[in-house]
Design a protein around this motif. Structure first.
Motif, PDB file in Angstrom:
ATOM      1  N   LEU A 165       0.813  -1.217   0.000  1.00 32.62           N
ATOM      2  CA  LEU A 165       0.000   0.000   0.000  1.00 32.62           C
ATOM      3  C   LEU A 165       0.848   1.271   0.000  1.00 32.62           C
ATOM      4  O   LEU A 165       0.385   2.332   0.417  1.00 32.62           O
ATOM      5  CB  LEU A 165      -0.941  -0.003   1.208  1.00 32.62           C
ATOM      6  CG  LEU A 165      -1.963  -1.137   1.251  1.00 32.62           C
ATOM      7  CD1 LEU A 165      -2.787  -1.068   2.530  1.00 32.62           C
ATOM      8  CD2 LEU A 165      -2.878  -1.103   0.026  1.00 32.62           C
ATOM      9  N   GLU A 166       2.067   1.173  -0.482  1.00 30.40           N
ATOM     10  CA  GLU A 166       2.932   2.363  -0.524  1.00 30.40           C
ATOM     11  C   GLU A 166       2.353   3.469  -1.398  1.00 30.40           C
ATOM     12  O   GLU A 166       2.669   4.646  -1.205  1.00 30.40           O
ATOM     13  CB  GLU A 166       4.317   1.988  -1.040  1.00 30.40           C
ATOM     14  CG  GLU A 166       5.237   1.396  -0.005  1.00 30.40           C
ATOM     15  CD  GLU A 166       6.652   1.247  -0.534  1.00 30.40           C
ATOM     16  OE1 GLU A 166       7.450   2.192  -0.359  1.00 30.40           O
ATOM     17  OE2 GLU A 166       6.951   0.195  -1.132  1.00 30.40           O
ATOM     18  N   ARG A 167       1.505   3.107  -2.352  1.00 34.38           N
ATOM     19  CA  ARG A 167       0.964   4.134  -3.240  1.00 34.38           C
ATOM     20  C   ARG A 167       0.078   5.114  -2.499  1.00 34.38           C
ATOM     21  O   ARG A 167      -0.275   6.167  -3.030  1.00 34.38           O
ATOM     22  CB  ARG A 167       0.189   3.488  -4.392  1.00 34.38           C
ATOM     23  CG  ARG A 167      -1.031   2.656  -3.978  1.00 34.38           C
ATOM     24  CD  ARG A 167      -1.572   1.910  -5.193  1.00 34.38           C
ATOM     25  NE  ARG A 167      -2.732   1.088  -4.904  1.00 34.38           N
ATOM     26  CZ  ARG A 167      -2.691  -0.132  -4.393  1.00 34.38           C
ATOM     27  NH1 ARG A 167      -1.509  -0.646  -4.044  1.00 34.38           N
ATOM     28  NH2 ARG A 167      -3.782  -0.835  -4.211  1.00 34.38           N
ATOM     29  N   TYR A 168      -0.326   4.795  -1.275  1.00 35.38           N
ATOM     30  CA  TYR A 168      -1.130   5.708  -0.465  1.00 35.38           C
ATOM     31  C   TYR A 168      -0.269   6.488   0.519  1.00 35.38           C
ATOM     32  O   TYR A 168      -0.800   7.109   1.436  1.00 35.38           O
ATOM     33  CB  TYR A 168      -2.203   4.933   0.302  1.00 35.38           C
ATOM     34  CG  TYR A 168      -3.091   4.085  -0.575  1.00 35.38           C
ATOM     35  CD1 TYR A 168      -3.498   4.528  -1.836  1.00 35.38           C
ATOM     36  CD2 TYR A 168      -3.526   2.838  -0.151  1.00 35.38           C
ATOM     37  CE1 TYR A 168      -4.299   3.754  -2.646  1.00 35.38           C
ATOM     38  CE2 TYR A 168      -4.342   2.055  -0.959  1.00 35.38           C
ATOM     39  CZ  TYR A 168      -4.717   2.516  -2.202  1.00 35.38           C
ATOM     40  OH  TYR A 168      -5.520   1.744  -3.009  1.00 35.38           O
ATOM     41  N   CYS A 169       1.053   6.450   0.331  1.00 32.50           N
ATOM     42  CA  CYS A 169       1.976   7.091   1.272  1.00 32.50           C
ATOM     43  C   CYS A 169       2.867   8.076   0.538  1.00 32.50           C
ATOM     44  O   CYS A 169       3.476   7.736  -0.487  1.00 32.50           O
ATOM     45  CB  CYS A 169       2.841   6.051   1.976  1.00 32.50           C
ATOM     46  SG  CYS A 169       1.908   4.805   2.897  1.00 32.50           S
ATOM     47  N   ASP A 170       2.945   9.275   1.065  1.00 30.88           N
ATOM     48  CA  ASP A 170       3.850  10.292   0.528  1.00 30.88           C
ATOM     49  C   ASP A 170       5.179  10.174   1.270  1.00 30.88           C
ATOM     50  O   ASP A 170       5.241  10.387   2.488  1.00 30.88           O
ATOM     51  CB  ASP A 170       3.239  11.683   0.721  1.00 30.88           C
ATOM     52  CG  ASP A 170       3.993  12.746  -0.045  1.00 30.88           C
ATOM     53  OD1 ASP A 170       5.243  12.742   0.006  1.00 30.88           O
ATOM     54  OD2 ASP A 170       3.353  13.598  -0.688  1.00 30.88           O
ATOM     55  N   LEU A 171       6.232   9.838   0.546  1.00 31.49           N
ATOM     56  CA  LEU A 171       7.540   9.653   1.167  1.00 31.49           C
ATOM     57  C   LEU A 171       8.274  10.962   1.394  1.00 31.49           C
ATOM     58  O   LEU A 171       9.363  10.970   1.964  1.00 31.49           O
ATOM     59  CB  LEU A 171       8.403   8.733   0.292  1.00 31.49           C
ATOM     60  CG  LEU A 171       7.896   7.305   0.120  1.00 31.49           C
ATOM     61  CD1 LEU A 171       8.762   6.539  -0.866  1.00 31.49           C
ATOM     62  CD2 LEU A 171       7.837   6.580   1.455  1.00 31.49           C
ATOM     63  N   MET A 172       7.656  12.077   0.993  1.00 33.30           N
ATOM     64  CA  MET A 172       8.334  13.372   1.102  1.00 33.30           C
ATOM     65  C   MET A 172       7.843  14.191   2.287  1.00 33.30           C
ATOM     66  O   MET A 172       8.224  15.349   2.433  1.00 33.30           O
ATOM     67  CB  MET A 172       8.138  14.176  -0.196  1.00 33.30           C
ATOM     68  CG  MET A 172       8.623  13.469  -1.443  1.00 33.30           C
ATOM     69  SD  MET A 172      10.375  13.017  -1.357  1.00 33.30           S
ATOM     70  CE  MET A 172      11.104  14.666  -1.383  1.00 33.30           C
ATOM     71  N   LYS A 173       6.974  13.622   3.128  1.00 35.20           N
ATOM     72  CA  LYS A 173       6.512  14.370   4.292  1.00 35.20           C
ATOM     73  C   LYS A 173       6.645  13.502   5.541  1.00 35.20           C
ATOM     74  O   LYS A 173       6.848  12.289   5.466  1.00 35.20           O
ATOM     75  CB  LYS A 173       5.065  14.842   4.105  1.00 35.20           C
ATOM     76  CG  LYS A 173       4.017  13.740   4.145  1.00 35.20           C
ATOM     77  CD  LYS A 173       2.609  14.331   4.137  1.00 35.20           C
ATOM     78  CE  LYS A 173       1.566  13.287   4.497  1.00 35.20           C
ATOM     79  NZ  LYS A 173       0.225  13.850   4.665  1.00 35.20           N
ATOM     80  N   SER A 174       6.492  14.131   6.700  1.00 37.75           N
ATOM     81  CA  SER A 174       6.658  13.448   7.977  1.00 37.75           C
ATOM     82  C   SER A 174       5.302  13.250   8.649  1.00 37.75           C
ATOM     83  O   SER A 174       4.473  14.166   8.678  1.00 37.75           O
ATOM     84  CB  SER A 174       7.582  14.258   8.890  1.00 37.75           C
ATOM     85  OG  SER A 174       7.715  13.630  10.149  1.00 37.75           O
ATOM     86  N   TYR A 175       5.083  12.062   9.183  1.00 40.04           N
ATOM     87  CA  TYR A 175       3.868  11.725   9.917  1.00 40.04           C
ATOM     88  C   TYR A 175       4.196  10.501  10.762  1.00 40.04           C
ATOM     89  O   TYR A 175       5.247   9.855  10.568  1.00 40.04           O
ATOM     90  CB  TYR A 175       2.701  11.439   8.953  1.00 40.04           C
ATOM     91  CG  TYR A 175       3.065  10.561   7.781  1.00 40.04           C
ATOM     92  CD1 TYR A 175       2.944   9.177   7.849  1.00 40.04           C
ATOM     93  CD2 TYR A 175       3.553  11.114   6.599  1.00 40.04           C
ATOM     94  CE1 TYR A 175       3.287   8.369   6.791  1.00 40.04           C
ATOM     95  CE2 TYR A 175       3.900  10.311   5.528  1.00 40.04           C
ATOM     96  CZ  TYR A 175       3.767   8.941   5.624  1.00 40.04           C
ATOM     97  OH  TYR A 175       4.110   8.168   4.572  1.00 40.04           O
TER      98      TYR A 175
END
Length: 361
Positions: free
Chosen positions: A249-259
């Motif tokens: 499900l990485e396509r639902y994750c933005d790797l350029m922001k922090s959470y």
């Protein structure tokens, strides 16, 4: 046990009822074959009142949810939705959500039944000081999903030719003195729409859809449709500290922001994980894989386990999701499933195009 507001009608129509994550819901009406056929060739209607439903209101709602959820909310325009994940600090998945942005200060969240209280507690625990409000609408709203090629026509007929939302869109309208919320997420499958109304009006609108030609369907049909499109379920397929990387499900994750959980996500994105969630198809017509069945390679070595399974009327045999060793996740890989004293041949199948269309529209 929670009850759907529409249950009195389901019982009158002779539905076979059953427990579903703390809710009493219809499992079947006329039977899987007829309900599945309606959802594929005409229009099936599903009661989704049990889904968790939240509204986030107030100045700063956009910034707060941006810091908490995995997808980039600022890219989602008003009147549309996106799929996103709520993660723990260790990167494990709390829930797979659909977020609809009505405005920068008003968001509607749909989640899984089993995680309602967990999601609500997480939102309250991380809510900043200020005027933000988190409303739990789960028991205040009835929900129903239409699925099938006739769903738009039937929805327009019930709504008296009102405009319908575009794919992944959301809109509100008034009808018969009730405020309705319409979405076009395809929760039960493509093509599909969802309607949410006050709980007290649920039976009225559900009956209107039936009179317009929709066929009542239960959770057994919904499971078959879900597993045919390889859509993971939060309660079963995303449990046991599974992360977006191993769940695919990485396509639902933005790797350029922090959470929360993003550090683990970044590390696994670089290094990978030993197991991945894969779609598996039985090669025996009478085999029905069940949660917990072991998966072996052709030499008999255990390489994973089934997380959820169902019969596929379209294929004529069982389909399932399973966590497998990475080297065995390639489509076309032959496996075996141990079920009820037998070893059944199976094959890894490609991720469903329907799943990609349903969730990435």
């Amino acid at each position: 046990m929670n009850e759907s507001p529409i249950n009195p009608l389901h019982r009158r129509r002779g539905a076979r009822m059953g427990a579903e994550h703390g809710w009493y819901m219809p499992q079947q009406f006329a039977g899987l074959a007829e309900e599945y056929r309606a959802s594929r060739a005409a229009c099936g209607i599903f009661d989704i009142s049990h889904l968790s439903k939240f509204r986030v209101l107030g100045n700063g709602a956009l910034a707060w949810l941006e810091s908490l959820l995995s997808n980039r909310i600022s890219r989602c325009p008003d009147g549309f939705g996106q799929h996103t994940l709520l993660l723990r600090d260790d990167g494990s998945i709390i829930d797979r959500l659909i977020l609809f942005r009505e405005s920068a200060g008003c968001f509607f969240l749909l989640g899984h039944t089993a995680t309602e209280q967990t999601v609500l507690d997480w939102l309250h625990r991380h809510r900043p000081d200020g005027p933000l409000e988190v409303q739990n609408l789960t028991r205040r709203l009835s929900g129903m999903a239409l699925c099938g090629p006739d769903s738009a026509r039937i929805l327009r007929r019930v709504l008296q030719s009102r405009e319908l939302p575009p794919p992944m869109g959301i809109m509100r309208t008034m009808l018969m003195g009730e405020e309705l919320m319409l979405t076009h997420a395809g929760l039960a499958g493509k093509p599909g729409y969802e309607l949410f109304c006050p709980a007290s009006a649920g039976i009225r609108f559900y009956e209107d859809f039936i009179r317009a030609g929709a066929i009542p369907c239960g959770s057994a049909t919904r499971e078959s449709l879900r597993l045919e499109r390889a859509a993971p379920d939060t309660a079963h397929d995303l449990r046991h500290a599974n992360t977006p990387v191993c769940a695919g499900l990485e396509r639902y994750c933005d790797l350029m922001k922090s959470y929360p959980g993003s550090d683990t996500l970044h590390a696994q994105h670089r290094a990978g994980t030993p197991k991945m969630l894969a779609a598996v198809e039985c090669e025996s017509d009478d085999a029905l894989p069940r949660r917990g069945d072991s998966v072996t390679d052709e030499d008999g070595h255990t390489v994973g386990s089934i997380t959820s399974g169902a019969y596929s009327p379209q294929l004529g045999h069982g389909v399932a999701l399973a966590y497998l060793l990475n080297r065995l996740c390639r489509p076309g890989t032959h496996l075996r499933i141990r079920m009820r004293g037998q070893s059944i041949p199976a094959i890894v199948r490609p991720p469903s195009i329907t799943e990609q269309m349903t969730y990435d529209s």
